[in-house]
Design an enzyme around this catalytic site. Sequence first.
Site, PDB file in Angstrom:
ATOM      1  N   TYR A   1      -4.127 -12.883  -2.432  1.00 61.62           N
ATOM      2  CA  TYR A   1      -2.692 -11.879  -1.236  1.00 61.62           C
ATOM      3  C   TYR A   1      -2.100 -11.828  -0.247  1.00 61.62           C
ATOM      4  O   TYR A   1      -1.357 -12.198   0.285  1.00 61.62           O
ATOM      5  CB  TYR A   1      -2.781 -10.683  -2.016  1.00 61.62           C
ATOM      6  CG  TYR A   1      -1.885  -9.474  -2.010  1.00 61.62           C
ATOM      7  CD1 TYR A   1      -1.066  -9.708  -2.500  1.00 61.62           C
ATOM      8  CD2 TYR A   1      -1.471  -8.320  -0.911  1.00 61.62           C
ATOM      9  CE1 TYR A   1       0.385  -8.948  -2.660  1.00 61.62           C
ATOM     10  CE2 TYR A   1      -0.404  -7.588  -0.473  1.00 61.62           C
ATOM     11  CZ  TYR A   1       0.131  -7.931  -2.080  1.00 61.62           C
ATOM     12  OH  TYR A   1       1.627  -6.843  -1.809  1.00 61.62           O
TER      13      TYR A   1
ATOM     14  N   SER B   1      -0.389 -14.854   1.010  1.00 60.93           N
ATOM     15  CA  SER B   1       1.076 -15.523   0.613  1.00 60.93           C
ATOM     16  C   SER B   1       1.483 -15.201   0.769  1.00 60.93           C
ATOM     17  O   SER B   1       2.758 -15.084   1.309  1.00 60.93           O
ATOM     18  CB  SER B   1       1.005 -15.142  -1.441  1.00 60.93           C
ATOM     19  OG  SER B   1       0.631 -13.828  -1.870  1.00 60.93           O
TER      20      SER B   1
HETATM   21  N1  LIG Z   1       3.304  -0.989  -4.132  1.00 65.25           N
HETATM   22  C1  LIG Z   1       3.033  -1.478  -2.394  1.00 65.25           C
HETATM   23  O1  LIG Z   1       2.480  -0.385  -1.533  1.00 65.25           O
HETATM   24  C2  LIG Z   1       3.379  -2.879  -1.720  1.00 65.25           C
HETATM   25  C3  LIG Z   1       3.346  -2.999  -0.516  1.00 65.25           C
HETATM   26  C4  LIG Z   1       3.012  -4.098   0.031  1.00 65.25           C
HETATM   27  C5  LIG Z   1       4.101  -5.008  -0.203  1.00 65.25           C
HETATM   28  N2  LIG Z   1       4.447  -4.782  -1.944  1.00 65.25           N
HETATM   29  C6  LIG Z   1       5.677  -5.737  -2.273  1.00 65.25           C
HETATM   30  O2  LIG Z   1       6.515  -5.226  -2.819  1.00 65.25           O
HETATM   31  C7  LIG Z   1       6.598  -6.442  -3.981  1.00 65.25           C
HETATM   32  C8  LIG Z   1       7.113  -4.901  -5.062  1.00 65.25           C
HETATM   33  O3  LIG Z   1       6.415  -4.499  -5.565  1.00 65.25           O
HETATM   34  P1  LIG Z   1       6.099  -2.777  -6.378  1.00 65.25           P
HETATM   35  O4  LIG Z   1       4.874  -1.675  -5.396  1.00 65.25           O
HETATM   36  O5  LIG Z   1       7.419  -2.651  -6.952  1.00 65.25           O
HETATM   37  O6  LIG Z   1       4.784  -4.130  -7.734  1.00 65.25           O
HETATM   38  P2  LIG Z   1       5.071  -3.706  -9.189  1.00 65.25           P
HETATM   39  O7  LIG Z   1       4.178  -4.387  -9.614  1.00 65.25           O
HETATM   40  O8  LIG Z   1       5.602  -2.548 -10.341  1.00 65.25           O
HETATM   41  O9  LIG Z   1       6.446  -4.975  -9.860  1.00 65.25           O
HETATM   42  C9  LIG Z   1       5.950  -6.402  -9.643  1.00 65.25           C
HETATM   43  C10 LIG Z   1       7.726  -6.931 -10.703  1.00 65.25           C
HETATM   44  O10 LIG Z   1       7.540  -8.056 -10.837  1.00 65.25           O
HETATM   45  C11 LIG Z   1       6.734  -8.557 -11.998  1.00 65.25           C
HETATM   46  N3  LIG Z   1       7.025 -10.295 -11.083  1.00 65.25           N
HETATM   47  C12 LIG Z   1       5.508 -10.227 -11.409  1.00 65.25           C
HETATM   48  N4  LIG Z   1       5.136 -11.997 -11.462  1.00 65.25           N
HETATM   49  C13 LIG Z   1       6.318 -12.614 -11.831  1.00 65.25           C
HETATM   50  C14 LIG Z   1       6.676 -13.392 -12.553  1.00 65.25           C
HETATM   51  N5  LIG Z   1       6.064 -14.699 -12.147  1.00 65.25           N
HETATM   52  N6  LIG Z   1       8.294 -13.628 -12.398  1.00 65.25           N
HETATM   53  C15 LIG Z   1       8.848 -12.691 -12.458  1.00 65.25           C
HETATM   54  N7  LIG Z   1       9.001 -11.254 -12.182  1.00 65.25           N
HETATM   55  C16 LIG Z   1       7.298 -11.298 -11.545  1.00 65.25           C
HETATM   56  C17 LIG Z   1       6.236  -7.681 -12.112  1.00 65.25           C
HETATM   57  O11 LIG Z   1       7.147  -7.964 -13.507  1.00 65.25           O
HETATM   58  C18 LIG Z   1       6.909  -6.357 -11.713  1.00 65.25           C
HETATM   59  O12 LIG Z   1       8.187  -6.022 -12.395  1.00 65.25           O
HETATM   60  C19 LIG Z   1       5.978  -7.320  -4.189  1.00 65.25           C
HETATM   61  O13 LIG Z   1       5.717  -8.362  -4.207  1.00 65.25           O
HETATM   62  C20 LIG Z   1       4.273  -6.483  -3.511  1.00 65.25           C
HETATM   63  O14 LIG Z   1       3.430  -7.224  -3.120  1.00 65.25           O
HETATM   64  C21 LIG Z   1       3.985  -3.435  -3.029  1.00 65.25           C
END
Ligand SMILES: NC(=O)c1ccc[n+]([C@@H]2O[C@H](COP(=O)([O-])OP(=O)(O)OC[C@H]3O[C@@H](n4cnc5c(N)ncnc54)[C@H](O)[C@@H]3O)[C@@H](O)[C@H]2O)c1
Length: 239
Positions: free
Chosen positions: A147, A150
Amino acid sequence: MGYTLITGATGGIGKATATLLASEGQNLLLVDIVNPAEFALQIMEEGIAVESLQIDISNLESTQVVTQFVAEKKFTLDGVVHLAGITRDKSMLKMDKSEWDQVIGVNLTGTFNILKVCAPLMKSAGGSIVLTGSTSALFGNFGQINYVASKGGVEAMTKTAARELAAYNIRVNCIIPGFIDTPMTRKMPEERYNAVQQMIPLKRAGQPEDVAELINFLISSKSSYITGTSILIDGGFRM
Ligand SMILES: NC(=O)c1ccc[n+]([C@@H]2O[C@H](COP(=O)([O-])OP(=O)(O)OC[C@H]3O[C@@H](n4cnc5c(N)ncnc54)[C@H](O)[C@@H]3O)[C@@H](O)[C@H]2O)c1
């Protein structure tokens, strides 16, 4: 009016962002590997259009469906919020190659695919692209070697994309969320979740709506002189 495409639209931050942008009167194209059609109907507001596509952004051919769709519907794209992402956490010594490949495939190659497909659609009118990093890449979080690779990559890609697309008046920025209350973090045991909250100066996880407000600003013309940068939204976590 143009459309804003949101990937990861059925996820925690994606839903909050789509809901806010729809309430602001923005036309939306929702994209997710989980069919966003039902959610699209829920947030439809009078006077705006909310379209949806079920797409695997780790696959370039699947992502190219966006190009066809935009051409068929004859609309312009002026915003991209790229939130789709996954975790497959395990310590480096226990992680297998498929867990590495899956995370790199969705988070890093998926970001390339989205830029590759969406930037040409924005070239004539300009616009704003928001990519998503993570504070994990700044800390080097335990159990997330795939992660952090990426997300560090996405932050670096932001700068190259911003330089290359500036000539078309396309801005590219990266949000760096800290610890946000979404299905992604709720996979953690509750005890661990609460312990992390205590490590944050503001003593709480961020809400998806907090992140949506930052995205709304970066997508809007209010941020028209901001490009090629990363903005932390973490309650002071990284300080
Ligand atoms: N939640 C956190 O604390 C946090 C912190 C830092 C970064 N992020 C980043 O923020 C972004 C959103 O995260 P979130 O917390 O809403 O996560 P989440 O898991 O709720 O949402 C991620 C979404 O991406 C979709 N997805 C996964 N693989 C996919 C693919 N191959 N094609 C299309 N869609 C796909 C999933 O179906 C899901 O709806 C992500 O990139 C995550 O890495 C989140």
